[in-house]
Write a protein that holds these residues in place. Structure first.
Motif, PDB file in Angstrom:
ATOM      1  N   SER A  61      -3.748  15.505   8.388  1.00  0.00           N
ATOM      2  CA  SER A  61      -5.120  15.434   7.874  1.00  0.00           C
ATOM      3  C   SER A  61      -5.748  14.099   8.264  1.00  0.00           C
ATOM      4  O   SER A  61      -5.253  13.036   7.889  1.00  0.00           O
ATOM      5  N   LYS A  62      -6.849  14.175   9.000  1.00  0.00           N
ATOM      6  CA  LYS A  62      -7.491  12.915   9.401  1.00  0.00           C
ATOM      7  C   LYS A  62      -8.060  12.190   8.177  1.00  0.00           C
ATOM      8  O   LYS A  62      -8.145  10.974   8.142  1.00  0.00           O
ATOM      9  N   TRP A  63      -8.406  12.950   7.137  1.00  0.00           N
ATOM     10  CA  TRP A  63      -8.949  12.331   5.911  1.00  0.00           C
ATOM     11  C   TRP A  63      -7.894  11.492   5.228  1.00  0.00           C
ATOM     12  O   TRP A  63      -8.170  10.412   4.704  1.00  0.00           O
ATOM     13  N   ALA A  64      -6.648  12.015   5.230  1.00  0.00           N
ATOM     14  CA  ALA A  64      -5.543  11.287   4.613  1.00  0.00           C
ATOM     15  C   ALA A  64      -5.289   9.992   5.383  1.00  0.00           C
ATOM     16  O   ALA A  64      -5.183   8.909   4.803  1.00  0.00           O
ATOM     17  N   VAL A  65      -5.209  10.099   6.707  1.00  0.00           N
ATOM     18  CA  VAL A  65      -4.889   8.938   7.537  1.00  0.00           C
ATOM     19  C   VAL A  65      -6.004   7.889   7.463  1.00  0.00           C
ATOM     20  O   VAL A  65      -5.737   6.689   7.364  1.00  0.00           O
ATOM     21  N   LEU A  66      -7.230   8.357   7.462  1.00  0.00           N
ATOM     22  CA  LEU A  66      -8.372   7.455   7.350  1.00  0.00           C
ATOM     23  C   LEU A  66      -8.285   6.659   6.044  1.00  0.00           C
ATOM     24  O   LEU A  66      -8.468   5.435   6.011  1.00  0.00           O
ATOM     25  N   SER A  67      -7.973   7.352   4.965  1.00  0.00           N
ATOM     26  CA  SER A  67      -7.866   6.696   3.669  1.00  0.00           C
ATOM     27  C   SER A  67      -6.704   5.694   3.662  1.00  0.00           C
ATOM     28  O   SER A  67      -6.838   4.575   3.157  1.00  0.00           O
ATOM     29  N   GLY A  68      -5.567   6.095   4.257  1.00  0.00           N
ATOM     30  CA  GLY A  68      -4.417   5.187   4.335  1.00  0.00           C
ATOM     31  C   GLY A  68      -4.770   3.927   5.120  1.00  0.00           C
ATOM     32  O   GLY A  68      -4.471   2.807   4.694  1.00  0.00           O
ATOM     33  N   ALA A  69      -5.420   4.119   6.270  1.00  0.00           N
ATOM     34  CA  ALA A  69      -5.750   2.983   7.141  1.00  0.00           C
ATOM     35  C   ALA A  69      -6.731   2.034   6.454  1.00  0.00           C
ATOM     36  O   ALA A  69      -6.629   0.817   6.586  1.00  0.00           O
ATOM     37  N   ARG A  70      -7.663   2.614   5.701  1.00  0.00           N
ATOM     38  CA  ARG A  70      -8.651   1.764   5.016  1.00  0.00           C
ATOM     39  C   ARG A  70      -8.004   0.894   3.953  1.00  0.00           C
ATOM     40  O   ARG A  70      -8.455  -0.212   3.681  1.00  0.00           O
ATOM     41  N   ARG A  75      -6.075  13.041  -4.841  1.00  0.00           N
ATOM     42  CA  ARG A  75      -4.710  12.495  -4.878  1.00  0.00           C
ATOM     43  C   ARG A  75      -4.760  10.981  -5.014  1.00  0.00           C
ATOM     44  O   ARG A  75      -3.996  10.390  -5.766  1.00  0.00           O
ATOM     45  N   GLN A  76      -5.681  10.372  -4.308  1.00  0.00           N
ATOM     46  CA  GLN A  76      -5.767   8.912  -4.383  1.00  0.00           C
ATOM     47  C   GLN A  76      -6.124   8.456  -5.802  1.00  0.00           C
ATOM     48  O   GLN A  76      -5.495   7.561  -6.358  1.00  0.00           O
ATOM     49  N   ARG A  77      -7.128   9.118  -6.404  1.00  0.00           N
ATOM     50  CA  ARG A  77      -7.511   8.733  -7.776  1.00  0.00           C
ATOM     51  C   ARG A  77      -6.342   8.931  -8.717  1.00  0.00           C
ATOM     52  O   ARG A  77      -6.039   8.092  -9.550  1.00  0.00           O
ATOM     53  N   PHE A  78      -5.647  10.066  -8.576  1.00  0.00           N
ATOM     54  CA  PHE A  78      -4.542  10.369  -9.481  1.00  0.00           C
ATOM     55  C   PHE A  78      -3.407   9.349  -9.325  1.00  0.00           C
ATOM     56  O   PHE A  78      -2.918   8.785 -10.306  1.00  0.00           O
ATOM     57  N   LEU A  79      -2.997   9.083  -8.083  1.00  0.00           N
ATOM     58  CA  LEU A  79      -1.855   8.180  -7.874  1.00  0.00           C
ATOM     59  C   LEU A  79      -2.189   6.761  -8.322  1.00  0.00           C
ATOM     60  O   LEU A  79      -1.319   6.056  -8.842  1.00  0.00           O
ATOM     61  N   GLU A  80      -3.451   6.380  -8.170  1.00  0.00           N
ATOM     62  CA  GLU A  80      -3.852   5.035  -8.594  1.00  0.00           C
ATOM     63  C   GLU A  80      -3.734   4.836 -10.105  1.00  0.00           C
ATOM     64  O   GLU A  80      -3.691   3.704 -10.583  1.00  0.00           O
ATOM     65  N   THR A  81      -3.678   5.916 -10.883  1.00  0.00           N
ATOM     66  CA  THR A  81      -3.496   5.749 -12.334  1.00  0.00           C
ATOM     67  C   THR A  81      -2.102   5.200 -12.651  1.00  0.00           C
ATOM     68  O   THR A  81      -1.851   4.738 -13.753  1.00  0.00           O
ATOM     69  N   GLY A  82      -1.185   5.298 -11.680  1.00  0.00           N
ATOM     70  CA  GLY A  82       0.172   4.787 -11.906  1.00  0.00           C
ATOM     71  C   GLY A  82       1.093   5.789 -12.581  1.00  0.00           C
ATOM     72  O   GLY A  82       2.258   5.482 -12.858  1.00  0.00           O
ATOM     73  N   LEU A  83       0.604   7.007 -12.841  1.00  0.00           N
ATOM     74  CA  LEU A  83       1.421   7.978 -13.573  1.00  0.00           C
ATOM     75  C   LEU A  83       2.655   8.426 -12.784  1.00  0.00           C
ATOM     76  O   LEU A  83       3.640   8.872 -13.367  1.00  0.00           O
ATOM     77  N   TYR A  84       2.610   8.306 -11.462  1.00  0.00           N
ATOM     78  CA  TYR A  84       3.775   8.676 -10.640  1.00  0.00           C
ATOM     79  C   TYR A  84       4.597   7.450 -10.220  1.00  0.00           C
ATOM     80  O   TYR A  84       5.433   7.536  -9.331  1.00  0.00           O
ATOM     81  N   GLN A  85       4.348   6.323 -10.892  1.00  0.00           N
ATOM     82  CA  GLN A  85       5.070   5.092 -10.535  1.00  0.00           C
ATOM     83  C   GLN A  85       6.600   5.280 -10.534  1.00  0.00           C
ATOM     84  O   GLN A  85       7.278   4.777  -9.635  1.00  0.00           O
ATOM     85  N   PRO A  86       7.173   6.006 -11.536  1.00  0.00           N
ATOM     86  CA  PRO A  86       8.638   6.165 -11.488  1.00  0.00           C
ATOM     87  C   PRO A  86       9.111   6.854 -10.202  1.00  0.00           C
ATOM     88  O   PRO A  86      10.208   6.572  -9.711  1.00  0.00           O
ATOM     89  N   ILE A  87       8.279   7.737  -9.645  1.00  0.00           N
ATOM     90  CA  ILE A  87       8.668   8.389  -8.384  1.00  0.00           C
ATOM     91  C   ILE A  87       8.596   7.370  -7.246  1.00  0.00           C
ATOM     92  O   ILE A  87       9.507   7.268  -6.418  1.00  0.00           O
ATOM     93  N   GLY A 146      -0.004  11.540   3.320  1.00  0.00           N
ATOM     94  CA  GLY A 146      -1.162  11.605   2.439  1.00  0.00           C
ATOM     95  C   GLY A 146      -1.975  10.328   2.595  1.00  0.00           C
ATOM     96  O   GLY A 146      -2.105   9.795   3.704  1.00  0.00           O
ATOM     97  N   GLU A 147      -2.499   9.819   1.479  1.00  0.00           N
ATOM     98  CA  GLU A 147      -3.351   8.624   1.597  1.00  0.00           C
ATOM     99  C   GLU A 147      -2.554   7.323   1.501  1.00  0.00           C
ATOM    100  O   GLU A 147      -3.133   6.249   1.344  1.00  0.00           O
ATOM    101  N   GLY A 148      -1.231   7.430   1.619  1.00  0.00           N
ATOM    102  CA  GLY A 148      -0.428   6.234   1.856  1.00  0.00           C
ATOM    103  C   GLY A 148       0.125   5.519   0.637  1.00  0.00           C
ATOM    104  O   GLY A 148       0.683   4.430   0.761  1.00  0.00           O
ATOM    105  N   TYR A 149       0.004   6.156  -0.534  1.00  0.00           N
ATOM    106  CA  TYR A 149       0.439   5.505  -1.774  1.00  0.00           C
ATOM    107  C   TYR A 149       1.893   5.024  -1.703  1.00  0.00           C
ATOM    108  O   TYR A 149       2.197   3.887  -2.054  1.00  0.00           O
TER     109      TYR A 149
END
Ligand SMILES: C[S@@+](CC[C@H](N)C(=O)[O-])C[C@H]1O[C@@H](n2cnc3c(N)ncnc32)[C@H](O)[C@@H]1O
Ligand SMILES: [Zn+2]
Length: 280
Positions: A127-136, A64-76, A102-105
């Motif tokens: 999900s601790k993985w999501a929160v960890l990624s957001g915090a980082r 999800r992080q890689r996908f959202l970072e592409t900016g394709l969901y920017q309009p959302i 999620g990862e905080g996008y």
């Protein structure tokens, strides 16, 4: 715009206010929760955990992080930020929870869009993985492992709750929002990612219908459809999109193989954004 500390955390065991003491959060009854090195706190009581590693897996969060970072969901992200900041007086502080962040996008994007409004932000996910990624990725917001079913947040303490492609628990959202506070909810529309679904399923089922009525304790302020075409070039964004949705688990082996063989895909994004206001 500045991001101010989030000050309305509540003890998940008794609901008392949590106060920061050094590297932990404590309540008056002596419950104490350590702040992890990466800056998040675990507020999901073991007895409320239904599995050992609840919520999205490490791999789903990374996709999800890689996908959202592409900016394709920017309009959302833009629509969410607009709806969140609408009717907020200039020079005020907006207290906002992303429930199932999620990862905080979307919180990061809100931080970029807020102009002249101070923010006090809490990202919460089971999900601790999501929160960890957001915090980082963002040390200014607060990050909590917790559940929408039992939000570790004081009653009436929030101006906004976001629930984006998530699992709404309206009674909890109503409890933590102040009267006049707003819930911003985004869900898939009927045509969302239809072209991908047509490839992975033998028959395409209709996506869930739009929410017909405002949930109890809320009144509807606005509903908007966000629709746009999206082109994925290369196998990686296609694999990431599949991995960040429930479709990866629902699809058959053959369906997954058909998707893996693609090297480009044009898709429809179709989501609905609802704004509900907490009744007095
Ligand atoms: C489809 S993802 C959406 C994530 C994020 N809102 C976004 O749009 O990028 C759903 C998220 O809800 C989380 N989740 C599942 N059950 C939850 C619960 N009971 N409380 C809080 N989060 C939950 C998952 O771990 C996952 O991160
Ligand atoms: Zn306590």
């Amino acid at each position: 715009m500045s991001v101010l500390p989030f000050e309305s955390l509540a003890c998940p065991l008794d609901g008392m206010s949590l106060c920061r003491e050094g590297k932990s959060w404590r309540c008056e009854n002596g419950h104490s929760f350590d702040i992890a090195r990466q800056g998040y706190v675990h507020l999901l009581p073991v007895q409320k955990k239904r599995s050992k590693d609840p919520g999205d897996s490490k791999a789903m969060v990374a996709a999800r992080q890689r996908f959202l970072e592409t900016g394709l969901y920017q309009p959302i992200a833009d629509a969410v930020a607009n709806a969140t900041l609408k009717d907020v007086p200039a020079e005020s502080t907006l207290r906002c929870l992303d429930a199932g962040c999620g990862e905080g996008y979307y919180l990061r994007q809100l931080g970029l869009a807020a102009d002249g409004v101070d923010l006090s932000l809490l990202g919460l996910d089971i999900s601790k993985w999501a929160v960890l990624s957001g915090a980082r990725q963002d040390r200014r917001a607060s990050w909590v492992v917790g559940s929408n079913a039992n939000l570790p947040v004081l009653p009436g303490s929030l101006d906004r709750v976001l629930c984006l492609f998530g699992f709404p628990v309206y009674a909890e959202f109503a409890r933590v929002l102040r009267p006049g506070g707003r819930l911003i909810q985004v869900d898939s529309g009927q045509d969302h990612l239809r072209e991908l679904r047509e490839i992975i399923y033998p028959e395409v089922r209709a996506e869930s219908k739009k929410i017909a009525e405002a949930p109890e304790g809320f009144q509807r302020i606005a509903s908007e459809d966000i629709r746009f075409p999206m082109h994925l070039a290369g196998a990686e964004p296609i694999a990431d999109l599949l991995a960040m949705t429930p479709h990866l688990y629902r699809a058959s082996q053959e369906g997954r193989e058909r998707a893996a063989a693609l090297d480009s895909l044009s898709l429809t994004v179709d989501v609905c954004l609802h704004t509900f206001e907490r009744e007095p």
